[in-house]
Design an enzyme around this catalytic site. Structure first.
Site, PDB file in Angstrom:
ATOM      1  N   LYS A   9      -8.196  13.981   4.319  1.00  0.00           N
ATOM      2  CA  LYS A   9      -8.152  12.556   4.183  1.00  0.00           C
ATOM      3  C   LYS A   9      -7.104  12.486   5.238  1.00  0.00           C
ATOM      4  CE  LYS A   9      -6.751  12.854   0.119  1.00  0.00           C
ATOM      5  NZ  LYS A   9      -6.842  11.576  -0.477  1.00  0.00           N
ATOM      6  N   ARG A  10      -6.281  11.663   5.918  1.00  0.00           N
ATOM      7  CA  ARG A  10      -5.129  11.455   6.953  1.00  0.00           C
ATOM      8  C   ARG A  10      -4.284  12.469   6.699  1.00  0.00           C
ATOM      9  NH1 ARG A  10      -0.324   8.356   6.514  1.00  0.00           N
ATOM     10  NH2 ARG A  10      -1.373   7.680   4.808  1.00  0.00           N
TER      11      ARG A  10
ATOM     12  N   THR B 214      -8.893   5.655  -2.016  1.00  0.00           N
ATOM     13  CA  THR B 214      -9.614   5.750  -2.409  1.00  0.00           C
ATOM     14  C   THR B 214     -10.652   6.760  -2.368  1.00  0.00           C
ATOM     15  OG1 THR B 214     -10.626   4.779  -0.366  1.00  0.00           O
ATOM     16  CG2 THR B 214      -9.583   3.453  -1.868  1.00  0.00           C
TER      17      THR B 214
ATOM     18  N   LYS C 233     -15.191   7.519  -3.702  1.00  0.00           N
ATOM     19  CA  LYS C 233     -15.595   7.940  -3.099  1.00  0.00           C
ATOM     20  C   LYS C 233     -16.708   9.182  -3.707  1.00  0.00           C
ATOM     21  CE  LYS C 233     -14.631   5.599   0.445  1.00  0.00           C
ATOM     22  NZ  LYS C 233     -13.177   5.622   1.815  1.00  0.00           N
TER      23      LYS C 233
ATOM     24  N   HIS D 291       0.860  -1.239  -0.324  1.00  0.00           N
ATOM     25  CA  HIS D 291      -0.129  -0.144  -0.131  1.00  0.00           C
ATOM     26  C   HIS D 291       0.510   1.482  -0.064  1.00  0.00           C
ATOM     27  CE1 HIS D 291      -4.171  -1.543   0.747  1.00  0.00           C
ATOM     28  NE2 HIS D 291      -3.419  -2.322   1.319  1.00  0.00           N
TER      29      HIS D 291
ATOM     30  N   LYS E 172       0.715  14.144   0.944  1.00  0.00           N
ATOM     31  CA  LYS E 172      -1.012  14.211   0.361  1.00  0.00           C
ATOM     32  C   LYS E 172      -0.945  15.900   0.553  1.00  0.00           C
ATOM     33  CE  LYS E 172      -2.742   9.995   2.682  1.00  0.00           C
ATOM     34  NZ  LYS E 172      -3.275   9.195   1.676  1.00  0.00           N
TER      35      LYS E 172
END
Length: 845
Positions: A552-553, A662, A666, A361, A558
């Protein structure tokens, strides 16, 4: 009453009766002693009754058919709330609402009493939850295995702009969906020593002098859509082997009397303890071995009841390791087979590799788990021996691929020759399994070319791609019922089980009436999201603005910081440019996500966002047009309210750093448009939706690779006047008045440390793309809605059903085992019979 089937009937009357009985007899509730929590629990128990009825049928059918089971090992399962998902999958939503209404209750009031299960944190755990839903819906026999954490990662509060971690006591009021299994308990060993004994001409290894902790099973049902197959999520809770020392208690040492229980239960106390210190690292390693050891013992006990030979084990069990957290399964399965079952090493190794699969991952080398050899040796001495033996035998083969290249042999070695030496868990997982898969096409390519090129030379047949997916039943049918109803009215309901059918929606993008209805539903979703946030955290947002969402985290790769810098750029222009201000589309930027407690820069990014929000809110010239909110305590329930309301989905990681993502999927199936880099699954989203229907910016992975050697963040800042203005504003302390130098670590990461994630390289393109996004939304809502509908229609590939079917076919060789619905209670009394008497004095297994 004669016609009611209180425990298993599916009528409004049956559900109402069962709810009432549980309220009275399970909760002892009456007019003077009842709460919404009591009523929620009674309703959950009533729904659970119907699940248990079919759960037993599922297990019996799978045993009778001798079906191959999938065993999904994951340290996280981010399940969210269970109630609504369960009644939708059982087909009981209308009946449940009507049953409660007949008694004077509103379903939402009771359902809102349920806490989010604190069993996960980010995308890894949510993926696992989606996979369990798809496995059950596709009727593939499966168990999920994990840890029953008493506390989730933490409950996030924001105080003074800072993240503050509070305990997430999600089990405070119990969990009515779980069933404790006190008959399923396995001892787990730590520490001690290994002694070799020579017997019958070979060495026998005994692991002795250990500390023992027991793992007790708790089962949660996983209901497939339609209610036919109900699989199991089995979670392990740590219990002391000796919970209470009575002699120490009698001697007056009350603390010591319960010390062993406290120490043992620490193993399943909290998800992801802070691992910046040695004790935190040790606890994480112990957690990983604890759940792997219990899970493998459980799988093997189930296998041994069949009386089959060990060479058939891989056809009985397909064991998937979700990331490196369960990779101790390689060494533990070898220990069981060799030490406990007496199987020769080569045969045991063949069984182990054939039974295990590994999902990677990450594309970030530092995120690949490693454990120091001294700590590993201290906690798991026998496993350390086994790892060394695996490595020795593997390197004997690997050297033939890389003759005279000790540097390449060093890269594939399971043991890293550092100081101290470390065990590379990803290398162990690759060597010890028959399949290594990535989770997006780009990610899987980079695994082979950049991350593990030497392993790809040795095992080219093992590497494969399985692009992630999400369950449309949770993220569209349940989270956005108005949009789901609009889609079903247009194309029918086959998309609920077969999401490829969502492509039938594409022609409706050209239908003006459909676009108008879609736009109205989006507006209502925004109103609902605003109401949710007002109730959840007391925040006020304007549903008439464009919603730009990044949830998100929190992590530097990110690039939430890039988003924040762009907001500063917007702020600067709103202050300095009257023409820009006059044409600006009012926008609300929403952020959500948790930072690891020990991750300083991630926590500073949260503070940075909140300081920007405060500056904007205090500026009467700007605040009517621009607002920023960091939503505290992001979780599944929040996502289910925010994602349907989003106009823009921020997927802006540096190309080549995100494995898949992911959240992007969504948002896509709920009609948000993506602004993103060509990273992770964004690449495939662009291919499915068309580049004209997604907003791509920034450098590609190939361009990033070329740029790294000469990249200078200062040069990129200096050649872009707007970026330079933003940096000057940051340096001036404008957003941290009375908090001098608090953002110095962030500035240092951007300049002195070289801007690792190349925010400044992509910022100019990002700002321009945002301008295009706002212009389209403001000036051509018809075209915006057309693109949004086309995105929904193109989201069929990103169902976890498709992903699971690919795993089942290519990795697990697992097939559906259809289960008939059991709508009778014919076997209830029979099943309740004394198993000893009914079997002639022998207890049935």
């Amino acid at each position: 009453m004669a016609d009611t089937h209180t425990r298993y009937g599916h009528t409004e009357k049956d559900i109402a009766q069962d709810f009432a009985e549980h309220l009275k007899y399970s909760q002892d509730a009456d007019l003077y002693h009842t709460t919404d929590q009591n009523r929620y629990t009674a309703l959950a128990l009533a729904i659970r009754d119907r699940i248990i009825h079919q759960w037993g049928k599922s297990r019996k059918t799978q045993r009778t058919q001798n079906a191959r089971r999938v065993y999904y090992l994951s340290l996280e399962f981010l399940m969210g709330r269970a109630m609504t998902n369960n009644i939708i999958n059982l087909g009981l939503e209308d009946e449940t609402r009507q049953a409660l209404s007949s008694l004077g209750y509103a379903y939402e009031e009771l359902a809102d009493q349920e806490p989010d299960a604190g069993l996960g944190n980010g995308g890894l755990g949510r993926l696992a939850a989606c996979f369990l839903d798809s496995l059950a819906t596709l009727q593939i026999p499966a168990y999920g295995y994990g840890i029953r954490y008493n506390y989730g990662i933490f409950r996030q509060q924001i105080k003074g702009g800072w993240q503050v971690e509070q305990p997430d006591n999600w089990l405070r009021d119990g969990n009515p969906w779980e069933l404790p299994r006190p008959d399923i308990v396995y001892p787990v060993q730590f520490g001690g020593e290994v002694r070799a004994i020579r017997e019958a001409g070979k060495d026998i290894y005994r692991w002795i002098g250990t500390e023992t902790v027991n793992g007790m099973a708790y089962d949660m049902p996983i209901v497939g859509y339609g209610g036919n197959t109900i699989n199991t999520l089995r979670l392990w809770s740590a219990k002391a082997a000796n919970e209470f020392n009575f002699s120490e208690f009698n001697d007056g040492d009350y603390t010591e009397a319960v010390r062993s229980r406290i120490q043992a239960e620490t193993l399943s106390q909290v998800l992801y303890p802070n691992d910046t210190r040695y004790l935190g690292k040790e606890l994480r390693l112990k957690q990983q071995y604890f759940f792997v050891a219990c899970s493998l013992r459980d799988i093997i006990n189930r296998f041994k009841r069949q009386g089959a030979s060990w060479d058939t084990f891989p056809s009985f069990a397909a064991i998937q390791m979700n990331d490196t957290h369960p990779s101790l399964a390689v060494a533990e399965l070898m220990r069981i087979l060799v030490d406990l079952e007496g199987i020769e090493w080569d045969a045991a190794w063949e069984i182990t590799q054939a039974a295990l699969g590994y999902t990677n991952h990450t594309l970030m080398p530092e995120a690949l788990e490693k454990w120091t050899v001294p700590m590993f040796q201290s906690l798991l001495p026998r496993h350390m021996q086994i790892v060394y033996e695996i490595n020795y035998r593997f390197l004997q083969k690997a050297v033939s691929f890389f003759p005279m290249r000790p540097d390449l042999i060093g890269k594939v070695s399971i043991i890293e020759e550092s100081n101290p030496k470390q065990v590379r868990m990803a290398n162990l997982a690759i060597v010890g399994s028959h399949s290594t898969n990535g989770v997006a096409e780009l990610h899987s390519q980079l695994l082979k070319s950049d991350m593990f090129p030497e392993f790809n030379i040795i095992f080219p047949e093992r590497f494969n791609n399985k692009t992630n997916g999400i369950t449309q039943r949770r993220w569209l049918l349940a989270a956005n019922p108005a949009l789901a109803s609009l889609i079903t009215a247009a194309i029918g309901d086959r998309w609920i089980r077969d999401f490829s059918r969502i492509s039938d929606l594409a022609p409706f993008a050209e239908d003006a009436g459909f676009r108008d209805r879609f736009d109205a539903i989006k507006k209502q979703a925004k109103i609902h999201a605003a109401s949710f946030l007002a109730s959840d955290c007391g925040a006020t947002i304007n549903p008439d603005t464009l919603f730009d969402v990044q949830i998100k985290r929190i992590h530097e790769y990110k690039r939430q910081l890039l988003n924040a810098l762009n907001i500063l750029a917007i702020y600067v222009r709103l202050k300095d440019d009257p023409q820009f201000r006059a044409s600006f589309q009012p926008t609300t930027f929403l952020f959500g996500g948790k930072a690891a407690p020990g991750y300083v820069n991630a926590k500073l990014i949260i503070k940075f966002i909140n300081n920007i929000a405060t500056v904007i809110q205090s500026d009467s010239q700007v605040s009517p047009l621009l607002s920023v909110l960091f939503m505290p305590n992001y979780r599944v329930t929040m996502a289910e309210s925010i994602i349907p309301a989003a106009n823009i989905s921020e997927q802006i990681s540096l190309a080549g750093t995100e494995a898949s993502g992911t959240g992007n999927m969504k948002f896509m199936c709920n009609g948000a448009l993506t602004i993103g880099t060509m990273d992770g699954a964004n690449v495939e989203i662009a291919a499915e939706a068309g580049r004209d229907n997604i907003f791509i910016f920034g450098h590609t992975e190939e361009e990033i690779t070329s740029l790294k050697a000469t990249y200078s963040p200062r040069e990129w800042v200096d050649k872009n006047p707007l970026t330079r203005h933003v940096v000057e504003l940051l340096d001036s302390g404008y957003i941290n008045v009375n908090e001098p130098a608090i953002f110095a670590p962030l500035r240092r990461s951007l300049f002195e440390e070289g801007d690792r994630y190349m925010l400044f390289a992509d910022m100019g393109s990002y700002v321009e793309t945002h301008d295009k996004v706002r212009t389209l939304y403001a000036e051509n809502r018809t075209e915006w809605n057309r693109k949004a509908i086309l995105n929904i229609a193109a989201s069929g590939k990103f169902s976890s059903d498709r992903t699971i079917m690919e795993y089942a076919q290519d990795i697990w060789n697992a097939k559906p085992c259809p289960v008939e619905l059991d709508d009778s209670g014919d076997t209830i009394l029979k099943d309740a019979g004394n198993p000893v008497r009914s079997s002639g004095g022998k207890k049935k297994k």
